[in-house]
Design an enzyme around this catalytic site. Structure first.
Site, PDB file in Angstrom:
ATOM      1  N   LYS A  12       0.839  -1.206   0.000  1.00  0.00           N
ATOM      2  CA  LYS A  12       0.000   0.000   0.000  1.00  0.00           C
ATOM      3  C   LYS A  12       0.869   1.248   0.000  1.00  0.00           C
ATOM      4  O   LYS A  12       2.025   1.231   0.471  1.00  0.00           O
ATOM      5  CB  LYS A  12      -0.954   0.023   1.196  1.00  0.00           C
ATOM      6  CG  LYS A  12      -0.296   0.145   2.587  1.00  0.00           C
ATOM      7  CD  LYS A  12      -0.066   1.581   3.058  1.00  0.00           C
ATOM      8  CE  LYS A  12       0.581   1.646   4.437  1.00  0.00           C
ATOM      9  NZ  LYS A  12       1.156   2.950   4.787  1.00  0.00           N
ATOM     10  N   PRO A  96       9.566  -3.727   0.320  1.00  0.00           N
ATOM     11  CA  PRO A  96      10.612  -3.345   1.277  1.00  0.00           C
ATOM     12  C   PRO A  96      10.070  -3.340   2.712  1.00  0.00           C
ATOM     13  O   PRO A  96       8.913  -2.979   2.949  1.00  0.00           O
ATOM     14  CB  PRO A  96      11.009  -1.933   0.841  1.00  0.00           C
ATOM     15  CG  PRO A  96      10.552  -1.799  -0.563  1.00  0.00           C
ATOM     16  CD  PRO A  96       9.363  -2.707  -0.721  1.00  0.00           C
ATOM     17  N   ALA A  99       9.169   0.399   5.434  1.00  0.00           N
ATOM     18  CA  ALA A  99       9.171   1.365   4.334  1.00  0.00           C
ATOM     19  C   ALA A  99       7.925   2.250   4.334  1.00  0.00           C
ATOM     20  O   ALA A  99       7.830   3.178   3.544  1.00  0.00           O
ATOM     21  CB  ALA A  99       9.254   0.616   2.999  1.00  0.00           C
ATOM     22  N   GLY A 100       6.929   1.948   5.186  1.00  0.00           N
ATOM     23  CA  GLY A 100       5.656   2.666   5.128  1.00  0.00           C
ATOM     24  C   GLY A 100       4.750   2.111   4.047  1.00  0.00           C
ATOM     25  O   GLY A 100       3.799   2.759   3.619  1.00  0.00           O
ATOM     26  N   GLY A 103       4.037  -3.761   4.350  1.00  0.00           N
ATOM     27  CA  GLY A 103       4.460  -5.110   3.939  1.00  0.00           C
ATOM     28  C   GLY A 103       3.982  -6.203   4.876  1.00  0.00           C
ATOM     29  O   GLY A 103       3.400  -7.194   4.441  1.00  0.00           O
ATOM     30  N   GLY A 104       4.219  -6.027   6.173  1.00  0.00           N
ATOM     31  CA  GLY A 104       3.795  -7.042   7.148  1.00  0.00           C
ATOM     32  C   GLY A 104       2.279  -7.164   7.182  1.00  0.00           C
ATOM     33  O   GLY A 104       1.729  -8.269   7.200  1.00  0.00           O
ATOM     34  N   SER A 105       1.604  -6.020   7.173  1.00  0.00           N
ATOM     35  CA  SER A 105       0.131  -6.022   7.195  1.00  0.00           C
ATOM     36  C   SER A 105      -0.426  -6.709   5.953  1.00  0.00           C
ATOM     37  O   SER A 105      -1.430  -7.435   6.024  1.00  0.00           O
ATOM     38  CB  SER A 105      -0.405  -4.588   7.238  1.00  0.00           C
ATOM     39  OG  SER A 105      -0.028  -3.965   8.430  1.00  0.00           O
ATOM     40  N   ASP A 138      -2.487  -1.518   9.560  1.00  0.00           N
ATOM     41  CA  ASP A 138      -2.818  -1.453   8.137  1.00  0.00           C
ATOM     42  C   ASP A 138      -3.507  -2.716   7.620  1.00  0.00           C
ATOM     43  O   ASP A 138      -3.851  -2.792   6.442  1.00  0.00           O
ATOM     44  CB  ASP A 138      -1.546  -1.203   7.307  1.00  0.00           C
ATOM     45  CG  ASP A 138      -0.949   0.172   7.596  1.00  0.00           C
ATOM     46  OD1 ASP A 138      -1.705   1.080   7.960  1.00  0.00           O
ATOM     47  OD2 ASP A 138       0.280   0.319   7.453  1.00  0.00           O
TER      48      ASP A 138
END
Ligand code: C5P
Length: 289
Positions: A12, A96, A99-100, A103-105, A138
């Site tokens: 996102k 990445p 990174a904002g 990714g994990g979410s 997120d």
């Protein structure tokens, strides 16, 4: 006996990010426009009857125990439907880390979506979102994807129409920025600039790419300290190559630039990737099926 299923976990971006107020519990009330993009992690799940959940990934430094967000998502899903299943989850990460870009979410949400589809949708979307809320900020957005206006902690969501097709170049500098540290630096009463969220929503509703790109903005850019020069440099390169808008996403450190020409996007990518290892050319992605 095990059954293998697969899902894409899309990254996102924040087309906008505003911090509205600090809540009594110390968390912040946000107002953001989320956009899914075509950069994704592969999530493979072997469902078995072991009762155990394991996670492995191509990045050795990620937690591969029960604390991994993908493992927590599987555990929460099985608990909700009352099945003593197990799962071996394999992540191939491209998004990445730190990174904002959620990714994990995205991985956690992909696990929830994939398991729910495999078991023939025992949990409705609203309930899946509320499970996601407990797993990570997120995750609710990453369950539905597309283009969304989100308030609160990002879990109160209104879907928006898809943004016009364009190329979005993403560049993540080597350093990361601590999310709690950045929130500590923000004083909502002293922010000099705020995103024009209403204008952004109108531009999205009218399919005006230039109106959207002109308004992308993230209030965290105003409280950057030692990171500022790098972030500004990446934005400047995007603009030099014809970006119609550029901003940092989330609490950074990735920066995105929006382009109405593939050639311009390619030349921005070419220059940035000489200096930065993690660069991507992506497209906006619509709401997930
Ligand atoms: O959501 P996440 O766990 O990534 O948040 C990390 C930290 O960022 C929180 O512990 C909190 O200090 C801050 N935060 C906040 N308001 C939010 C989200 C995060 O203050 N809406």
């Amino acid at each position: 006996m095990s059954t293998h299923i697969e899902e894409r976990a899309y990254a996102k971006l924040n087309l906008s990010l505003d911090v509205v107020s600090k809540m009594p519990d110390g968390y912040h009330d946000l107002k953001m426009i989320f956009q899914s993009v075509s950069l994704y992690d592969d999530v493979g799940i072997d469902i078995n009857d072991s009762g155990n959940i394991s996670v492995t990934s191509n990045l050795g430094y990620l937690p591969n125990d029960a604390s991994n967000i993908a493992a927590r998502a599987a555990k929460a899903f099985f608990a909700e439907i009352g099945l003593g299943c197990g799962a071996d989850i394999r992540l191939y990460k491209r998004i990445p880390v730190c990174a904002g870009m959620g990714g994990g979410s995205a991985d956690g949400a992909a696990v929830l979506r994939a398991l729910n589809r495999h078991f023939d949708h025992p949990i409705d979307t609203e309930k899946l979102i509320s499970i996601g809320r407990d797993i990570g900020s997120d995750v609710p957005f990453c369950i539905i994807g597309g283009t969304v206006l989100a308030i609160g902690r990002g879990d109160v969501m209104s879907e928006l129409p898809p943004i016009p097709d364009c190329d979005i170049v993403i560049c993540k500098p080597q350093f990361s920025i601590s999310t709690p540290a950045l929130f500590k630096r923000i004083d909502c009463r002293k922010l000099r600039l705020r995103p024009d969220t209403d204008g952004l929503v109108s531009s999205i509703r009218s399919g005006d790419l230039h109106g959207i790109a002109r308004r992308v903005y993230n209030v965290f850019e105003d409280v950057l300290t030692k990171e500022r020069d790098r972030i500004e440099h990446i934005k400047a390169v995007m603009h030099q190559h014809g970006a119609v808008g550029a901003a940092m996403t989330g609490t950074g450190s990735a920066v995105f630039g929006m382009f109405d020409s593939r050639e311009c996007a390619q030349s921005a990518y070419d220059e940035l990737s000489e200096q930065y290892h993690e660069c991507f050319i992506t497209k906006p992605v619509k709401k997930f099926e």
